[in-house]
Design a protein around this motif. Sequence first.
Motif, mmCIF file in Angstrom:
data_model
loop_
_atom_site.group_PDB
_atom_site.id
_atom_site.type_symbol
_atom_site.label_atom_id
_atom_site.label_comp_id
_atom_site.label_asym_id
_atom_site.label_seq_id
_atom_site.Cartn_x
_atom_site.Cartn_y
_atom_site.Cartn_z
ATOM 1 N N ALA A 121 76.065 -10.672 -6.581
ATOM 2 C CA ALA A 121 74.816 -10.982 -5.885
ATOM 3 C C ALA A 121 74.082 -11.948 -6.808
ATOM 4 N N GLN A 122 74.034 -13.182 -6.390
ATOM 5 C CA GLN A 122 73.496 -14.230 -7.263
ATOM 6 C C GLN A 122 72.073 -14.593 -6.851
ATOM 7 N N PRO A 123 71.101 -14.359 -7.736
ATOM 8 C CA PRO A 123 69.715 -14.649 -7.359
ATOM 9 C C PRO A 123 69.511 -16.136 -7.066
ATOM 10 N N ARG A 124 68.692 -16.401 -6.074
ATOM 11 C CA ARG A 124 68.263 -17.775 -5.768
ATOM 12 C C ARG A 124 66.813 -17.673 -5.316
ATOM 13 N N PRO A 125 66.097 -18.788 -5.286
ATOM 14 C CA PRO A 125 64.702 -18.702 -4.850
ATOM 15 C C PRO A 125 64.618 -18.063 -3.465
ATOM 16 N N GLY A 126 63.819 -17.026 -3.345
ATOM 17 C CA GLY A 126 63.617 -16.388 -2.048
ATOM 18 C C GLY A 126 64.653 -15.343 -1.675
ATOM 19 N N GLY A 127 65.570 -15.039 -2.557
ATOM 20 C CA GLY A 127 66.565 -14.014 -2.212
ATOM 21 C C GLY A 127 67.760 -14.052 -3.131
ATOM 22 N N GLU A 128 68.902 -13.749 -2.572
ATOM 23 C CA GLU A 128 70.116 -13.845 -3.372
ATOM 24 C C GLU A 128 71.300 -14.183 -2.483
ATOM 25 N N ASP A 129 72.304 -14.778 -3.103
ATOM 26 C CA ASP A 129 73.535 -15.084 -2.386
ATOM 27 C C ASP A 129 74.548 -13.979 -2.656
ATOM 28 N N LEU A 130 75.148 -13.481 -1.585
ATOM 29 C CA LEU A 130 76.189 -12.464 -1.730
ATOM 30 C C LEU A 130 77.534 -13.172 -1.671
ATOM 31 N N LEU A 131 78.258 -13.124 -2.770
ATOM 32 C CA LEU A 131 79.479 -13.925 -2.892
ATOM 33 C C LEU A 131 80.669 -13.077 -3.307
ATOM 34 N N VAL A 132 81.803 -13.345 -2.686
ATOM 35 C CA VAL A 132 83.058 -12.712 -3.095
ATOM 36 C C VAL A 132 84.026 -13.830 -3.458
ATOM 37 N N PHE A 133 84.702 -13.658 -4.575
ATOM 38 C CA PHE A 133 85.728 -14.616 -4.981
ATOM 39 C C PHE A 133 87.056 -13.886 -5.090
ATOM 40 N N ALA B 92 75.575 5.857 8.018
ATOM 41 C CA ALA B 92 74.306 5.804 8.769
ATOM 42 C C ALA B 92 73.364 4.737 8.198
ATOM 43 N N LEU B 93 73.946 3.545 7.991
ATOM 44 C CA LEU B 93 73.158 2.437 7.440
ATOM 45 C C LEU B 93 72.822 1.445 8.546
ATOM 46 N N PRO B 94 71.764 0.679 8.385
ATOM 47 C CA PRO B 94 71.472 -0.361 9.379
ATOM 48 C C PRO B 94 72.534 -1.459 9.296
ATOM 49 N N PRO B 95 72.693 -2.247 10.348
ATOM 50 C CA PRO B 95 73.706 -3.310 10.305
ATOM 51 C C PRO B 95 73.438 -4.277 9.147
ATOM 52 N N ALA B 96 74.497 -4.652 8.463
ATOM 53 C CA ALA B 96 74.358 -5.635 7.381
ATOM 54 C C ALA B 96 74.239 -7.007 8.034
ATOM 55 N N THR B 97 73.155 -7.700 7.776
ATOM 56 C CA THR B 97 72.966 -8.995 8.420
ATOM 57 C C THR B 97 72.966 -10.148 7.418
ATOM 58 N N GLU B 98 72.820 -9.828 6.135
ATOM 59 C CA GLU B 98 72.793 -10.909 5.141
ATOM 60 C C GLU B 98 74.176 -11.527 5.023
ATOM 61 N N THR B 99 74.236 -12.836 5.075
ATOM 62 C CA THR B 99 75.536 -13.518 5.000
ATOM 63 C C THR B 99 76.238 -13.225 3.675
ATOM 64 N N VAL B 100 77.512 -12.904 3.797
ATOM 65 C CA VAL B 100 78.369 -12.741 2.620
ATOM 66 C C VAL B 100 79.388 -13.866 2.676
ATOM 67 N N LYS B 101 79.431 -14.675 1.632
ATOM 68 C CA LYS B 101 80.435 -15.749 1.609
ATOM 69 C C LYS B 101 81.643 -15.292 0.795
ATOM 70 N N VAL B 102 82.810 -15.348 1.418
ATOM 71 C CA VAL B 102 84.041 -14.965 0.733
ATOM 72 C C VAL B 102 84.853 -16.222 0.468
ATOM 73 N N TYR B 103 84.991 -16.574 -0.794
ATOM 74 C CA TYR B 103 85.757 -17.762 -1.165
ATOM 75 C C TYR B 103 87.191 -17.356 -1.468
ATOM 76 N N LEU B 104 88.097 -17.834 -0.627
ATOM 77 C CA LEU B 104 89.515 -17.496 -0.774
ATOM 78 C C LEU B 104 90.238 -18.677 -1.415
ATOM 79 N N PHE B 105 90.550 -18.541 -2.675
ATOM 80 C CA PHE B 105 91.293 -19.607 -3.351
ATOM 81 C C PHE B 105 92.763 -19.497 -2.956
ATOM 82 N N GLU B 106 93.394 -20.653 -2.938
ATOM 83 C CA GLU B 106 94.782 -20.664 -2.490
ATOM 84 C C GLU B 106 95.707 -20.064 -3.549
ATOM 85 N N THR B 107 95.398 -20.322 -4.794
ATOM 86 C CA THR B 107 96.272 -19.810 -5.861
ATOM 87 C C THR B 107 95.434 -19.106 -6.924
#
Length: 303
Positions: free
Chosen positions: A134-146, A93-108
């Motif tokens: 969750a990496q802080p940046r000015p004005g917010g944070e970057d959501l990153l998956v590696f 019962a959560l609101p839709p997640a709208t913050e961009t999540v970047k998923v970096y898919l390395f080949e190897t």
Amino acid sequence: MMASLVGAAAPFLALLVGCSSFSFLRSTPKEKPTPKVAREAPAHEDSEPARLPSRFQVRVAPVLFLSDYQLHPDLPLFSELADLRDQIQKDLALPPATETVKVYLFETEKQYRSYLRTEYPELYKLGRRAFFIAQPRPGGEDLLVFTYDSKRIRQDLRHELTHALLHGVIKEVPQWLDEGLAEYYEQPPGQNGVNPEHVQRLRADLASGRARLSLPRLEKLTQVDDMKPPEYRESWAWAHLMLRGKPEARAVLLAYLQQLRGAKHPGPLAPRLEKVYSAPDEALTAHLARLEAELSRQQADAR
Ligand SMILES: [Zn+2]
């Protein structure tokens, strides 16, 4: 993330995850391979500085997948991950997640580890196959998956994206709950969040006295290093009990998640669960026994 899946549960999981996930993110052989000429300096690849993959992108809002090998937007994995996003939102019962999540898919794995070693040495040392940060940046944070293209990528992506999607709408998810929910949602669709290996290990460890269930203990753990495989298993079990046990327990979890979205931390969850189950550890023990019995029945039916 759990380090390995071994033992009696492995064949069962192999059936569900198994070989089909091996090439989840790859072109099938008959499809046109990425032309080698597209690479700028193939001869110097090994000596290239570690960098993030970026050439191919697929968006499954709010998630953006980036890789240096071709990704096909119509791969079943992407629709499965869109379902996961919707399921988490609906179940919890959560609101839709709208913050961009970047998923970096390395080949190897090599490229993945080399990048982590340079950019995130602390994560590198943990030696895991996938990370969410969750990496802080000015004005917010970057959501990153590696992560990288491994046999376990489906489960790893489901796990890390659960963290990312939760984090997009709740800034402070308690560590045990974060991992418990990620372990629950990493299970393939149709499995109702059941991790057979966790069930068997917990049942065996409870029988031998190696494990003792205590939500108050888990709630006191705040360091990443505090979470070892037994803590992941137990966190999963509490999450499973709340999502699949009495409806009142689910209501406690959902109310708690809503409060976590507020400005003031709601404190521990265990006292609230005690209002539903007078002895939560006994309720969880019984819940695990039921799950084990159900798994045995399924295995017998499959024979
Ligand atoms: Zn995790």
